[in-house]
Design a protein around this motif. Structure first.
Motif, PDB file in Angstrom:
ATOM      1  N   PRO A 164     -19.576 -10.376 -11.109  1.00 27.17           N
ATOM      2  CA  PRO A 164     -18.867 -10.226  -9.964  1.00 27.17           C
ATOM      3  C   PRO A 164     -19.563  -9.574  -8.989  1.00 27.17           C
ATOM      4  O   PRO A 164     -20.441  -8.472  -9.268  1.00 27.17           O
ATOM      5  CB  PRO A 164     -17.538  -9.054 -10.526  1.00 27.17           C
ATOM      6  CG  PRO A 164     -17.321  -9.456 -11.888  1.00 27.17           C
ATOM      7  CD  PRO A 164     -18.575  -9.931 -12.315  1.00 27.17           C
ATOM      8  N   GLY A 165     -19.706  -9.892  -7.713  1.00 23.85           N
ATOM      9  CA  GLY A 165     -20.542  -9.447  -6.809  1.00 23.85           C
ATOM     10  C   GLY A 165     -21.943 -10.314  -6.806  1.00 23.85           C
ATOM     11  O   GLY A 165     -22.666 -10.010  -5.798  1.00 23.85           O
ATOM     12  N   SER A 167     -13.281 -20.824  -3.051  1.00 24.47           N
ATOM     13  CA  SER A 167     -13.121 -19.647  -2.121  1.00 24.47           C
ATOM     14  C   SER A 167     -11.478 -20.013  -1.461  1.00 24.47           C
ATOM     15  O   SER A 167     -10.989 -18.815  -0.849  1.00 24.47           O
ATOM     16  CB  SER A 167     -13.863 -19.687  -0.965  1.00 24.47           C
ATOM     17  OG  SER A 167     -13.926 -20.886   0.057  1.00 24.47           O
ATOM     18  N   ARG A 210      -9.611 -18.180  -6.738  1.00 30.23           N
ATOM     19  CA  ARG A 210     -10.644 -17.845  -5.742  1.00 30.23           C
ATOM     20  C   ARG A 210     -11.970 -17.114  -6.658  1.00 30.23           C
ATOM     21  O   ARG A 210     -11.836 -15.789  -6.681  1.00 30.23           O
ATOM     22  CB  ARG A 210     -10.299 -16.786  -4.758  1.00 30.23           C
ATOM     23  CG  ARG A 210      -9.223 -17.384  -3.849  1.00 30.23           C
ATOM     24  CD  ARG A 210      -8.714 -16.789  -2.684  1.00 30.23           C
ATOM     25  NE  ARG A 210      -8.070 -17.297  -1.363  1.00 30.23           N
ATOM     26  CZ  ARG A 210      -6.654 -17.696  -1.686  1.00 30.23           C
ATOM     27  NH1 ARG A 210      -6.089 -17.349  -2.601  1.00 30.23           N
ATOM     28  NH2 ARG A 210      -6.097 -18.688  -0.583  1.00 30.23           N
ATOM     29  N   SER A 211     -12.673 -17.779  -7.061  1.00 28.11           N
ATOM     30  CA  SER A 211     -14.026 -17.268  -7.754  1.00 28.11           C
ATOM     31  C   SER A 211     -14.940 -16.995  -6.828  1.00 28.11           C
ATOM     32  O   SER A 211     -15.895 -16.235  -7.481  1.00 28.11           O
ATOM     33  CB  SER A 211     -14.067 -18.221  -8.964  1.00 28.11           C
ATOM     34  OG  SER A 211     -14.628 -19.377  -8.596  1.00 28.11           O
ATOM     35  N   ARG A 258     -16.319 -15.863  -2.876  1.00 29.99           N
ATOM     36  CA  ARG A 258     -16.003 -15.731  -1.420  1.00 29.99           C
ATOM     37  C   ARG A 258     -17.100 -16.188  -0.385  1.00 29.99           C
ATOM     38  O   ARG A 258     -18.383 -15.711  -1.056  1.00 29.99           O
ATOM     39  CB  ARG A 258     -15.515 -14.230  -1.108  1.00 29.99           C
ATOM     40  CG  ARG A 258     -16.723 -13.327  -1.210  1.00 29.99           C
ATOM     41  CD  ARG A 258     -16.106 -11.698  -0.808  1.00 29.99           C
ATOM     42  NE  ARG A 258     -15.129 -11.187  -1.430  1.00 29.99           N
ATOM     43  CZ  ARG A 258     -15.052 -10.689  -2.894  1.00 29.99           C
ATOM     44  NH1 ARG A 258     -16.438 -10.442  -3.203  1.00 29.99           N
ATOM     45  NH2 ARG A 258     -13.879 -10.440  -3.437  1.00 29.99           N
ATOM     46  N   GLU A 310     -20.418 -15.333  -2.734  1.00 28.98           N
ATOM     47  CA  GLU A 310     -20.540 -14.322  -3.595  1.00 28.98           C
ATOM     48  C   GLU A 310     -19.078 -14.283  -4.925  1.00 28.98           C
ATOM     49  O   GLU A 310     -18.143 -14.796  -4.141  1.00 28.98           O
ATOM     50  CB  GLU A 310     -20.182 -13.073  -2.843  1.00 28.98           C
ATOM     51  CG  GLU A 310     -20.341 -11.809  -3.628  1.00 28.98           C
ATOM     52  CD  GLU A 310     -20.050 -10.512  -2.891  1.00 28.98           C
ATOM     53  OE1 GLU A 310     -19.188  -9.841  -2.883  1.00 28.98           O
ATOM     54  OE2 GLU A 310     -21.234 -10.357  -2.079  1.00 28.98           O
ATOM     55  N   ARG A 311     -19.675 -14.075  -5.921  1.00 31.82           N
ATOM     56  CA  ARG A 311     -18.965 -14.177  -7.180  1.00 31.82           C
ATOM     57  C   ARG A 311     -17.941 -12.984  -7.094  1.00 31.82           C
ATOM     58  O   ARG A 311     -18.102 -11.927  -6.678  1.00 31.82           O
ATOM     59  CB  ARG A 311     -19.527 -14.018  -8.390  1.00 31.82           C
ATOM     60  CG  ARG A 311     -18.766 -14.199  -9.610  1.00 31.82           C
ATOM     61  CD  ARG A 311     -18.170 -15.835  -9.721  1.00 31.82           C
ATOM     62  NE  ARG A 311     -17.548 -16.154 -11.246  1.00 31.82           N
ATOM     63  CZ  ARG A 311     -16.610 -15.836 -11.355  1.00 31.82           C
ATOM     64  NH1 ARG A 311     -15.493 -15.511 -10.434  1.00 31.82           N
ATOM     65  NH2 ARG A 311     -16.058 -16.161 -12.747  1.00 31.82           N
ATOM     66  N   THR A 312     -16.503 -13.450  -7.186  1.00 32.64           N
ATOM     67  CA  THR A 312     -15.379 -12.581  -7.394  1.00 32.64           C
ATOM     68  C   THR A 312     -15.092 -12.119  -8.610  1.00 32.64           C
ATOM     69  O   THR A 312     -15.947 -12.297  -9.497  1.00 32.64           O
ATOM     70  CB  THR A 312     -14.092 -13.026  -6.508  1.00 32.64           C
ATOM     71  OG1 THR A 312     -13.590 -14.025  -7.526  1.00 32.64           O
ATOM     72  CG2 THR A 312     -14.468 -13.545  -5.298  1.00 32.64           C
ATOM     73  N   GLU A 313     -14.276 -11.331  -8.998  1.00 29.93           N
ATOM     74  CA  GLU A 313     -13.889 -10.680 -10.254  1.00 29.93           C
ATOM     75  C   GLU A 313     -12.863 -11.682 -10.859  1.00 29.93           C
ATOM     76  O   GLU A 313     -12.323 -11.292 -12.135  1.00 29.93           O
ATOM     77  CB  GLU A 313     -13.235  -9.206 -10.012  1.00 29.93           C
ATOM     78  CG  GLU A 313     -14.080  -8.122  -9.559  1.00 29.93           C
ATOM     79  CD  GLU A 313     -13.679  -7.027  -9.791  1.00 29.93           C
ATOM     80  OE1 GLU A 313     -12.377  -6.806 -10.101  1.00 29.93           O
ATOM     81  OE2 GLU A 313     -14.299  -6.029  -9.239  1.00 29.93           O
ATOM     82  N   SER A 314     -12.598 -12.614 -10.083  1.00 30.64           N
ATOM     83  CA  SER A 314     -11.726 -13.750 -10.806  1.00 30.64           C
ATOM     84  C   SER A 314     -12.116 -14.240 -11.967  1.00 30.64           C
ATOM     85  O   SER A 314     -13.463 -14.568 -12.402  1.00 30.64           O
ATOM     86  CB  SER A 314     -11.534 -14.838 -10.011  1.00 30.64           C
ATOM     87  OG  SER A 314     -10.815 -16.163 -10.607  1.00 30.64           O
TER      88      SER A 314
END
Length: 355
Positions: A250-251, A275, A294-295, A297, A326-330
């Motif tokens: 994530p991030g 996204s 939304r994996s 953004r 950018e990778r999300t926490e999904s």
């Protein structure tokens, strides 16, 4: 769409890796790629190492960063050994396909990473070596393989059905005269095998016309189509996008540089779907309305393009586009089956008119 402001060019020493040709591969949109990744230590993956331009810039910019670099080309792995020594163990070279980067990282005991960069397509170090058979500028064996395995371009040209050849040249090469080219190849190979780049280029030039004053060789699109088919480049890209999604923390950031519309369409649709931008569906991803996960953004508003100064220095940069996210926490969602369709040869009925 963002066009880069004039940049300072390559950082000191960002030239070719050892063993590369006299005409080095110049990494495209280098400053933009490095900026989009926002490295602050951790582990980055250069999935398409090539001559090591992006890897060198990342390691030089961030002294706390470690890089795992992947390439299916044995000459790239061999040429990068001096870079390994130069950066004191912060670089690990891994032979393999970037579409399998998650598997390769797991085998290297690197389950998750902070950054992934992919530079899609053929490199100058491959184009400029006649023996590799990628280019019609200098005569050489009709090979085009980025690795050392699988069928060569000569195998496809001499053995594929005429209809399959036409589909490859039309869909992957975007050549409107694909049927005429395939017919000419079919007739020529009855007289003997087509074994060299010059043979094929001359054959195509006999049936494809270009506008007067055009700098594009008549065989350009045919060679592109064959190269993509030989190396399954679009399939590799689809697999790599999903693999990067699985290994990024994530991030973490994913940056992808493409060079033609087929590649960019896949990256654009992947980021749009992941996204939530394609929640209303699209003609390329008609099933996107089923579920929005939304994996990622988006980190760039549309594609980042090279500025005029860069294209003047490096004409091969003129069609480049950078997209980053950018990778999300999904959680990791299921792979997008529609992207595989984009990377595959469609049914002949879907190809539209060809001559």
């Amino acid at each position: 769409m963002i066009r880069r402001r004039p940049s300072s060019g390559l950082p000191a020493g960002a030239g070719p890796a050892a063993g590369s040709s006299a005409q080095p591969h110049v990494p495209v949109l280098l400053d933009a790629v490095v900026e989009s990744l926002r490295t602050e230590g951790g582990i980055a993956v250069d999935g398409t190492f090539g001559a090591g331009g992006y890897t060198r810039a990342l390691l030089a910019r961030d002294p706390a960063l470690h890089v795992v670099a992947i390439d299916r080309d044995p000459t790239a792995i061999a040429g990068g050994q001096t870079l390994v020594a130069e950066f004191g163990g912060r670089l690990r070279l891994v032979p393999g396909r970037f579409g399998e980067l998650d598997t390769l990282l797991a085998e290297a005991d690197v389950p998750q990473v902070d950054r992934v960069v992919l530079d899609i397509g053929v490199s100058s170090m491959q184009l400029d070596v006649p023996e590799r058979g990628f280019s019609f500028r200098n005569d050489g064996p009709l090979d085009m393989r980025m690795g050392a395995d699988g069928p060569s371009a000569a195998d496809i040209v001499n053995e594929a059905d005429e209809a399959v050849l036409a589909d490859i040249i039309y869909h992957y090469g975007e050549e409107r005269r694909s049927r005429a080219v395939a017919r000419a190849i079919h007739e020529a190979r009855r007289r003997g095998r087509i074994e060299t780049t010059a043979q094929l280029a001359d054959l195509v030039a006999g049936v494809v016309r270009v506008e007067p004053g055009s700098h594009i060789h008549p065989a350009t699109r045919t060679f592109q189509g064959l190269r993509i088919a030989v190396n399954d480049e679009l399939g590799e890209l689809v697999r790599a996008l999903h693999a990067a999604e699985r290994v990024l923390k994530p991030g973490g950031r994913l940056a992808v540089v493409t060079f033609h519309s087929l590649e960019d369409r896949i990256v654009k649709q992947f980021f749009a779907a992941r996204s939530g931008r394609s929640a209303q569906g699209s003609r390329h991803l008609p099933g996107a309305t089923a579920e929005v996960v939304r994996s990622f953004r988006l980190a760039t508003k549309g594609p980042v393009l090279p500025d005029e100064a860069e294209t003047a220095r490096n004409p091969r940069a003129r069609s480049a586009k950078l997209r980053a996210a950018e990778r999300t926490e999904s959680d990791v969602p299921e792979p997008l089956a529609a992207l595989t369709a984009l990377a595959s040869l469609p049914d002949a009925a879907r190809l539209g008119p060809r001559r």
